[in-house]
Write a protein that holds these residues in place. Structure first.
Motif, PDB file in Angstrom:
ATOM      1  N   ALA A   1      -2.855   7.680  14.192  1.00 51.56           N
ATOM      2  CA  ALA A   1      -2.629   6.902  12.971  1.00 51.56           C
ATOM      3  C   ALA A   1      -2.298   5.449  13.309  1.00 51.56           C
ATOM      4  O   ALA A   1      -2.831   4.521  12.671  1.00 51.56           O
ATOM      5  CB  ALA A   1      -1.502   7.526  12.157  1.00 51.56           C
ATOM      6  N   VAL A   2      -1.458   5.221  14.309  1.00 53.36           N
ATOM      7  CA  VAL A   2      -1.128   3.856  14.715  1.00 53.36           C
ATOM      8  C   VAL A   2      -2.373   3.149  15.236  1.00 53.36           C
ATOM      9  O   VAL A   2      -2.611   1.975  14.942  1.00 53.36           O
ATOM     10  CB  VAL A   2      -0.001   3.865  15.769  1.00 53.36           C
ATOM     11  N   ARG A   3      -3.185   3.867  15.977  1.00 54.02           N
ATOM     12  CA  ARG A   3      -4.407   3.262  16.525  1.00 54.02           C
ATOM     13  C   ARG A   3      -5.387   2.898  15.409  1.00 54.02           C
ATOM     14  O   ARG A   3      -6.034   1.852  15.455  1.00 54.02           O
ATOM     15  CB  ARG A   3      -5.080   4.219  17.508  1.00 54.02           C
ATOM     16  N   VAL A   4      -5.479   3.736  14.400  1.00 52.36           N
ATOM     17  CA  VAL A   4      -6.366   3.435  13.274  1.00 52.36           C
ATOM     18  C   VAL A   4      -5.860   2.203  12.528  1.00 52.36           C
ATOM     19  O   VAL A   4      -6.646   1.320  12.164  1.00 52.36           O
ATOM     20  CB  VAL A   4      -6.479   4.656  12.326  1.00 52.36           C
ATOM     21  N   VAL A   5      -4.550   2.110  12.312  1.00 56.57           N
ATOM     22  CA  VAL A   5      -3.993   0.944  11.632  1.00 56.57           C
ATOM     23  C   VAL A   5      -4.184  -0.308  12.487  1.00 56.57           C
ATOM     24  O   VAL A   5      -4.529  -1.374  11.979  1.00 56.57           O
ATOM     25  CB  VAL A   5      -2.499   1.168  11.305  1.00 56.57           C
ATOM     26  N   TYR A   6      -3.985  -0.188  13.788  1.00 57.25           N
ATOM     27  CA  TYR A   6      -4.088  -1.338  14.691  1.00 57.25           C
ATOM     28  C   TYR A   6      -5.520  -1.858  14.801  1.00 57.25           C
ATOM     29  O   TYR A   6      -5.746  -3.066  14.783  1.00 57.25           O
ATOM     30  CB  TYR A   6      -3.570  -0.925  16.067  1.00 57.25           C
TER      31      TYR A   6
ATOM     32  N   GLY B   1      -8.257  -0.826  12.784  1.00 56.70           N
ATOM     33  CA  GLY B   1      -9.005  -0.885  11.539  1.00 56.70           C
ATOM     34  C   GLY B   1     -10.208   0.025  11.500  1.00 56.70           C
ATOM     35  O   GLY B   1     -10.948   0.039  10.529  1.00 56.70           O
TER      36      GLY B   1
ATOM     37  N   ASP C   1     -11.751   4.151  12.353  1.00 57.83           N
ATOM     38  CA  ASP C   1     -11.296   5.545  12.461  1.00 57.83           C
ATOM     39  C   ASP C   1     -12.079   6.309  13.525  1.00 57.83           C
ATOM     40  O   ASP C   1     -12.437   7.463  13.343  1.00 57.83           O
ATOM     41  CB  ASP C   1     -11.406   6.245  11.116  1.00 57.83           C
TER      42      ASP C   1
ATOM     43  N   THR D   1     -10.331   9.705  14.919  1.00 58.76           N
ATOM     44  CA  THR D   1      -9.711  10.637  13.991  1.00 58.76           C
ATOM     45  C   THR D   1     -10.222  12.067  14.158  1.00 58.76           C
ATOM     46  O   THR D   1      -9.556  13.008  13.722  1.00 58.76           O
ATOM     47  CB  THR D   1      -9.924  10.193  12.533  1.00 58.76           C
TER      48      THR D   1
END
Length: 100
Positions: free
Chosen positions: A24-29, A31, A33, A36
């Motif tokens: 989740a942090v990597r997806v937010v960082y 942008g 997915d 996932t």
């Protein structure tokens, strides 16, 4: 439930939660997915584990053969999905916008 089993389940659940949080942090960082699918494969790995524990407990408690065969059959049905988590290591070397 024994303390040993509870410690093992808590450790596995905690590590799984850590993986989900890291993805989740990597997806937010980043942008995107891209990783996932790791979470989905982790979920698919938990299903045969839970069925195996259920079948083991059923055997130890002397449950009927039909219930044991049913849980064993479901385990066999979901077990190939559990191995996808091992094949995910292949994709971890790919670059997707953020360091691994």
């Amino acid at each position: 439930m024994s303390r040993r089993r509870l410690a093992i389940l808590a450790s596995l659940a905690g590590l799984s939660a850590l993986v989900v949080a890291m993805v989740a942090v990597r997806v937010v960082y980043t942008g995107n997915d891209y990783f996932t699918n790791l979470v989905w494969n982790l979920f698919l790995a938990w299903i045969p584990f839970g069925l195996a524990v259920y079948a083991y407990d059923g055997y130890r408690k002397g449950q009927g053969r039909l219930r044991l065969w049913a849980s064993g059959g479901l385990w066999l049905l979901f077990f190939p999905n559990a191995l996808y988590i091992v094949t995910d290591f292949k994709w971890l070397n790919d670059w997707a916008g953020a360091p691994i």
